[in-house]
Scaffold this motif. Structure first.
Motif, short mmCIF file in Angstrom:
data_model
loop_
_atom_site.label_atom_id
_atom_site.label_comp_id
_atom_site.label_asym_id
_atom_site.label_seq_id
_atom_site.Cartn_x
_atom_site.Cartn_y
_atom_site.Cartn_z
N LEU A 291 48.30 53.97 21.42
CA LEU A 291 47.65 52.49 21.66
C LEU A 291 46.98 52.64 23.00
CD1 LEU A 291 47.76 49.56 20.88
CD2 LEU A 291 49.59 49.27 22.41
N ARG A 292 47.33 53.47 23.77
CA ARG A 292 46.67 53.61 25.21
C ARG A 292 45.10 53.71 25.16
NH1 ARG A 292 49.13 57.69 26.91
NH2 ARG A 292 47.45 59.25 26.66
N ASN A 293 44.68 54.72 24.07
CA ASN A 293 43.43 54.89 23.76
C ASN A 293 42.45 53.88 23.42
OD1 ASN A 293 43.14 58.40 24.03
ND2 ASN A 293 44.93 57.57 23.03
N ALA A 294 43.03 52.79 22.57
CA ALA A 294 42.44 51.73 22.25
C ALA A 294 42.20 50.51 23.25
CB ALA A 294 43.32 51.07 21.02
N VAL A 295 43.28 50.53 24.11
CA VAL A 295 43.06 49.58 25.39
C VAL A 295 42.23 50.06 26.43
CG1 VAL A 295 44.41 48.36 27.06
CG2 VAL A 295 45.25 48.58 24.64
N ARG A 296 42.46 51.49 26.80
CA ARG A 296 41.95 51.96 28.16
C ARG A 296 40.42 52.69 27.93
NH1 ARG A 296 46.62 53.28 32.56
NH2 ARG A 296 44.70 52.81 33.81
N TYR A 297 40.10 52.91 26.78
CA TYR A 297 38.91 53.86 26.71
C TYR A 297 37.68 52.80 27.00
CZ TYR A 297 36.09 57.62 24.39
OH TYR A 297 35.10 58.40 24.22
N VAL B 119 53.04 47.10 32.48
CA VAL B 119 53.09 48.14 33.33
C VAL B 119 51.89 49.31 33.39
CG1 VAL B 119 54.51 49.87 34.72
CG2 VAL B 119 55.58 47.78 33.84
N GLU B 120 51.95 49.87 32.22
CA GLU B 120 50.99 50.90 32.24
C GLU B 120 49.40 50.47 32.50
OE1 GLU B 120 49.88 54.66 29.30
OE2 GLU B 120 50.78 53.04 28.42
N PHE B 121 49.02 49.39 31.84
CA PHE B 121 47.60 48.85 31.81
C PHE B 121 47.35 48.21 33.07
CE2 PHE B 121 48.38 48.81 27.12
CZ PHE B 121 48.04 50.17 26.97
N THR B 122 48.11 47.90 34.07
CA THR B 122 48.02 47.53 35.24
C THR B 122 48.18 48.51 36.35
OG1 THR B 122 50.00 46.42 35.41
CG2 THR B 122 48.24 45.21 34.58
N ALA C 149 43.95 46.22 31.90
CA ALA C 149 44.55 44.77 31.25
C ALA C 149 43.38 43.76 32.14
CB ALA C 149 45.90 44.50 31.63
N ALA C 150 43.27 42.63 31.48
CA ALA C 150 42.17 41.68 31.93
C ALA C 150 42.50 40.92 33.31
CB ALA C 150 42.23 40.73 30.87
N GLU C 151 43.96 41.20 33.54
CA GLU C 151 44.34 40.40 34.85
C GLU C 151 43.93 41.34 36.06
OE1 GLU C 151 48.24 41.51 32.91
OE2 GLU C 151 46.30 41.05 32.15
N SER D 246 53.38 56.59 40.28
CA SER D 246 53.83 56.81 39.15
C SER D 246 54.39 55.40 38.62
CB SER D 246 55.39 57.56 39.15
OG SER D 246 55.00 58.83 39.84
N TYR D 247 54.53 55.39 37.36
CA TYR D 247 55.04 54.23 36.60
C TYR D 247 56.37 53.62 36.89
CZ TYR D 247 50.82 55.10 33.54
OH TYR D 247 49.44 55.34 33.31
N ILE D 248 56.42 52.60 37.42
CA ILE D 248 57.73 52.01 37.74
C ILE D 248 58.02 50.65 37.25
CG2 ILE D 248 57.86 53.03 39.79
CD1 ILE D 248 57.11 50.35 41.17
N LEU D 249 59.17 50.31 36.87
CA LEU D 249 59.49 48.83 36.40
C LEU D 249 59.65 47.95 37.58
CD1 LEU D 249 60.35 46.65 34.22
CD2 LEU D 249 62.77 47.81 34.33
N HIS D 250 59.17 47.00 37.75
CA HIS D 250 59.10 45.90 38.34
C HIS D 250 59.02 44.54 37.52
CE1 HIS D 250 54.78 45.31 39.11
NE2 HIS D 250 54.88 46.56 38.70
#
Length: 1006
Positions: A329-335, A863-866, A877-879, A916-920
């Motif tokens: 899915l990452r490729n469809a969002v971040r390309y 988390v990933e897309f921001t 991500a748009a935000e 690194s990716y973290i949960l917040h």
């Protein structure tokens, strides 16, 4: 109170409660009264009148789902039974469906119920049964009803009865078919081309490195060119291109039923062709089921059932169950969202872009990752029923179940797997077969004498399961080979000089054997007082000899208050029954023979000798435990059933407490033992809750009827103990969800529910006021006393204004792992469903809703897309468009504190972290929702106009599935749950998007 909670309550009032109250006021004529049939339910190897049931049993009959145009029985009963949660992990064709009864009892093992289909055990049976086949589905929810099934009954029992023919009936032919189209319901908003390139300008130019500035100008252009070029450039919406196709569905159901004086038969055929909304994905299923019953004599009856199903799920999907490294899915969002920026055309593979961004054009990648998962299911069962006397009956059932799984996967030259192996294609072929043989023998004695009714059952059962699994991973196939050619010609692979091909792996699944003896007595006095007692003993080879046997007793009582003299003649009261049940059920769902040490051979543990690899032997990483024993669940249930106004209003209320002890847990052990883990009986959980089911016939006129059903459940799950086998701190331990390696984002803690999120609290962002500014060096330094999140969230880079700020919970002036805390739970406060059914003359209409309130969803996509992490040239991500800015409208970097504060006066988002990716807590969202799952409108042609054509019924209908969802959740779908570990529910990561399905169909009976 949350507005969404209020909306659910008000909707309930308007569409259910008020009409029921109005119904109670309606005057009822004799012609309008409904004649109620004494409903029968299947409970523990025999049928019982629903009025005499003493246990907590939910039931769905054929009438409730016969008009539901869905492809699996699980979809048809979703939200219809109180206390039963049915969720699809994602929206892909043939997606796994999870069913939990009263919250589930285990914390590391499966919480799936035991499925019994026509008397035979099957795994995940609802996914392979067409709703058109269903005669009834009973869900046994408390241990008083499930304990007679002993092993695996702790998580509930789902008893499925399929339709059969009727004796002395003419042959009837029914065809039901529909066709429709699916469309994606929503996508993840991303930066548009201009927003994207302005963000990249900031990344490339922020540090003033000449090489980076030149690289940006070469790839995207100079700053004065950006607005003209990228505000008018053609945008590529990759999500829409990948998931936006119109996916068509064709479903056909054909059944023939009939019988003679002594026999009855039923033949059901089902064929489904369903395209997925994602390119190259789809679902195909062909199924046949034949049932035959024959009366050899007045005393002897025999019958058999044969079911065969072939299923194909196509498409590599979005890798919802994998880690961040396999997320498609990452490729469809971040390309990058436009054409250009490279010398390589965007529709061709760009190796440099892939290396620098860890991204591949999602359309090309989709064509280079092929997966075909085939499943063949076979069920054969036969029974013999002999009436020894008029009161004593012997029944024997023999069943054989076989499941064959074939998975073919292909990775083309542009995939990361192939690029790591000489840029040559790779194929993996996985084969898995399981076989189960079941034999059940029962003696049933029923006798009425005076005011007494006695029902005795004695039984014996054996279940044995075997299987094999094999896997072949073949690298270095010819570059030009096509997927289907590769699947059939793995011998075409040629290892480069000095390399050795992986050897195939084969193994036998450990045999699973179960021998059981059980009995039940049911006694009714004066049609008022009922007592049911049962006991079952199971012997399982999963455990050592000393712990092999498990005994599971149960008792339940009921009082038919309606039959007492002071209520018996009350015409307004149809039923009033009080029930109480207590029982013990068992669970043995772990691999057999873990009580002993066995060696496994594999090339993974071998050594090179000559030109080949000699396999070695190992004991694995799980330490044997000879003391492992049955997991036990004790359930207490108090319920009341009621009915009023000659069947116009009916329902039930149940309260329960379920305690599970000796949990079968795969516990971590000190590595000094030479092993990583060990299965132990460690810990306790508790579920307690309330279930309410209500229904009513609001209007019952000759030409118009209106019927409604509603259920709501509240379950509170809590971990009571984790035992002593989980390290020095036996009150809690951290659990990784797996979407990012080594991210421990859940906590299993005594006193908390299963599925508790664990991470940092989002404080917002660092503002100018948090820093001291050096005018000479133009450097920002955090003020004394302001905690820095550099090490945790920013890759140990110095914190600057606009960076992500986390809360210092322990007040030590630093952001460390000690500042993590509980962030909520995936467990809802309450959930349920309700339906409305209308019939006006020949028209019919039904609406079905399901809802959940109070659960939290872990939006890992968010988390990933921001998060910037390691790569530039990735879309976000748009935000992120609302992030902290460092450059003014002229492309000049602003350092002055006053000017920088003014520049960001209207922005609210932080700079995407480079760590690194973290949960917040930013990623933990309210998952409450109300979904209109199904709305159907149908028209049946007048019967008198069809008789001359030999047609008994002709119905046309139109349906929309997943019409709308009211939710505040910002991801694809609030029901997504993509992890397979019971300890990590509610994670929405790389889930296949859910779709809306619009269809039309026809139902014809001859």
């Amino acid at each position: 109170m949350d507005k969404r909670v209020q909306s659910v309550k008000w909707l309930y009032l308007t569409v259910f409660l008020l009409p029921v109250l109005a119904m109670a006021q309606e005057k009822e004529t004799k012609a309008e009264k409904e004649t109620k049939i004494d409903e029968v339910v299947l409970v523990g190897y025999s049928r019982v009148s629903k009025k005499d049931v003493t246990n907590a049993v939910g039931s769905v009959k054929a009438e409730a789902v016969k008009d539901m145009p869905v492809n699996s029985a699980a979809e048809a009963i979703q939200g219809r039974i109180a206390g039963v949660q049915i969720t699809a992990s994602e929206g892909s064709p043939g997606a796994e469906v999870e069913i939990k009864v009263r919250g589930g009892t285990s914390i590391t093992q499966s919480n799936a119920p035991l499925y019994i289909v026509d008397g035979i055990q099957m795994d995940n049976a609802l996914s392979i049964i067409s709703p058109k086949e269903i005669e009834s589905i009973e869900v046994l929810k408390d241990a008083a009803s499930t304990s007679i099934y002993g092993s695996r009954g702790a998580n509930g029992v789902v008893i499925i009865t399929t339709k059969g023919g009727r004796k002395k009936a003419v042959t009837t032919i029914n065809y039901s078919g529909y066709t429709g189209v699916r469309k994606i319901t929503n996508t993840i908003p991303v930066l548009d081309p201009y927003e994207f390139v302005m963000y990249q300008y900031e990344l490339y130019n922020k540090n003033g490195v000449a090489e980076d500035i030149t690289a940006f100008n070469t790839r995207y252009g100079t700053y004065d060119q950006l607005a003209t070029k990228y505000q008018n450039i053609k945008e590529r919406d990759w999500q829409n291109e990948l998931f936006g196709q119109e996916a068509f569905n064709f479903t056909h159901n054909l059944s023939l039923t009939g019988g003679s004086d002594k026999s009855a038969f039923s033949l059901t055929l089902n064929h489904v062709e369903e395209d997925g909304i994602m390119l190259n994905s789809g679902f195909r299923r062909s199924m046949a089921n034949f049932k035959y019953d024959y009366d050899v004599s007045k005393k002897l009856k025999v019958g058999f059932n044969a079911r065969y199903s072939r299923q194909l799920i196509s498409g590599a999907g979005t890798s919802a169950t994998g880690s961040q490294g396999t997320n498609r899915l990452r490729n469809a969002v971040r390309y990058q969202p436009f054409e250009g920026g490279s010398n390589v055309p965007i529709d061709d593979f760009d190796p440099n872009y892939a290396t620098n961004t860890n991204l591949v054009n999602p359309l090309l990648l989709n064509d280079n990752e092929i997966k075909d998962a085939r499943t063949n299911d076979l069920l054969l069962n036969a029974y013999l029923n002999y009436n020894i006397t008029k009161d004593l009956t012997f029944r024997s059932v023999v069943g054989y179940v076989q499941k064959d799984n074939f998975v073919n996967q292909f990775w083309g030259t542009i995939t990361s797997d192939a690029r790591a192996n000489n840029n040559q294609p790779i194929v993996q072929l996985t084969r898995n077969q399981t076989r189960r043989i079941t034999n059940t023998n029962t003696l049933n004695y029923t006798k009425k004498f005076g005011n007494h009714k006695l029902d005795l059952l004695l039984g014996q059962e054996t279940v044995q399961t075997d299987g094999e699994v094999s896997s072949t991973y073949t690298k270095w196939l010819p570059v030009s080979i096509l997927p289907n050619e590769a699947f059939a010609n793995i011998q075409a692979a040629s290892p480069p000089s000095g390399m050795i091909q992986d050897a195939p792996r084969t193994s036998a699944l450990p045999p699973d054997r179960l021998a059981s003896f059980f009995g039940r007595v049911n006694y009714i006095y004066d049609n008022k007082y009922i007592i049911t007692a049962s006991v079952r003993s199971d012997a399982s080879n999963i455990f050592d000899y000393e712990n092999r046997w498990g005994t599971f007793p149960a008792v339940s009582v009921a009082w038919k208050i309606k039959e007492e003299k002071f209520l018996k003649n009350k015409e307004w009261l149809d039923e009033l029954k009080l029930r109480f049940g207590y029982g013990l059920a068992g669970n043995n769902r772990i691999t057999p023979y873990l009580y002993n040490t066995f060696f496994t051979t594999s090339t993974d543990f071998g050594y090179t000798f000559g030109s080949g690899v000699t396999p070695g032997a190992t004991t694995g990483n799980v330490l044997a435990n000879p003391n492992i024993k049955w997991e036990a669940t004790v359930s207490k249930n108090l319920g009341i059933d009621f009915g009023f106004f000659n069947g116009r209003l009916y329902g039930s209320v149940d309260g329960y407490i379920t305690d599970t002890k000796d949990l079968l847990v795969l516990a971590k052990i000190p590595q000094t033992s030479g092993y990583e883990s060990q299965f132990q009986n460690s810990g306790k959980t508790q579920n307690k809750g309330v279930e309410v089911s209500l229904g009513g016939i609001i209007v019952n006129k000759e030409n118009f009827t209106w019927k409604t059903d509603f259920n709501i459940s509240a379950n509170r799950n809590v971990i009571k103990s984790l035992g002593a086998g989980n390290g020095p701190n036996s009150t809690q331990y951290l659990v990784p969800s797996g979407w990012v390696n080594n991210l421990f984002d859940f906590v299993a803690k005594v006193g908390n529910p299963v599925g508790t999120y664990y991470g940092y609290v989002t404080e917002g962002r660092y503002e100018i006021s948090d820093f001291d500014y050096n005018t000479a060096t133009q450097a920002y330094t955090l003020k004394a006393g302001v905690a820095s999140s550099s090490a945790v969230a920013n890759g140990s880079k110095p914190i600057q204004p606009g960076d992500l700020k986390l809360r210092d919970l322990n007040g030590d002036g630093q952001i460390t792992a000690s500042d993590q805390t509980e962030l909520g739970s995936a467990q809802p406060k309450f959930f349920g469903g309700f339906s409305q059914t209308f019939r006006y003359r020949n028209w019919d209409m039904s609406l079905f809703f399901n809802f959940s309130v109070g659960n939290k969803v872990y939006n890992a996509n968010k988390v990933e897309f921001t998060t910037q992490y390691l790569y530039r040239d990735n879309n976000m991500a748009a935000e992120v468009a609302d992030r902290w800015r460092w450059f003014d409208n002229n492309g000049v970097k602003v350092n002055d504190p006053t000017a920088l504060a003014a520049l960001n006066a209207n922005t609210t988002m932080w700079t995407p972290p480079q760590g690194s990716y973290i949960l917040h807590s930013y990623a933990i969202e309210d998952g409450s929702f109300l979904r209109l799952n199904n709305v159907t409108i149908g028209y049946s042609l007048p019967k008198n106009s069809l008789e001359s054509l030999g047609i008994k019924n002709f119905r046309l209908y139109a349906t929309v599935n997943n019409l709308f969802t009211i939710t505040g959740y910002k991801g694809y779908d609030p029901e997504a749950s993509t992890r397979k570990n019971p300890l990590t529910p509610g994670v929405d990561y790389a889930a296949y998007p859910r779709s809306r399905f619009i269809l039309t169909g026809v139902d014809i009976t001859f």
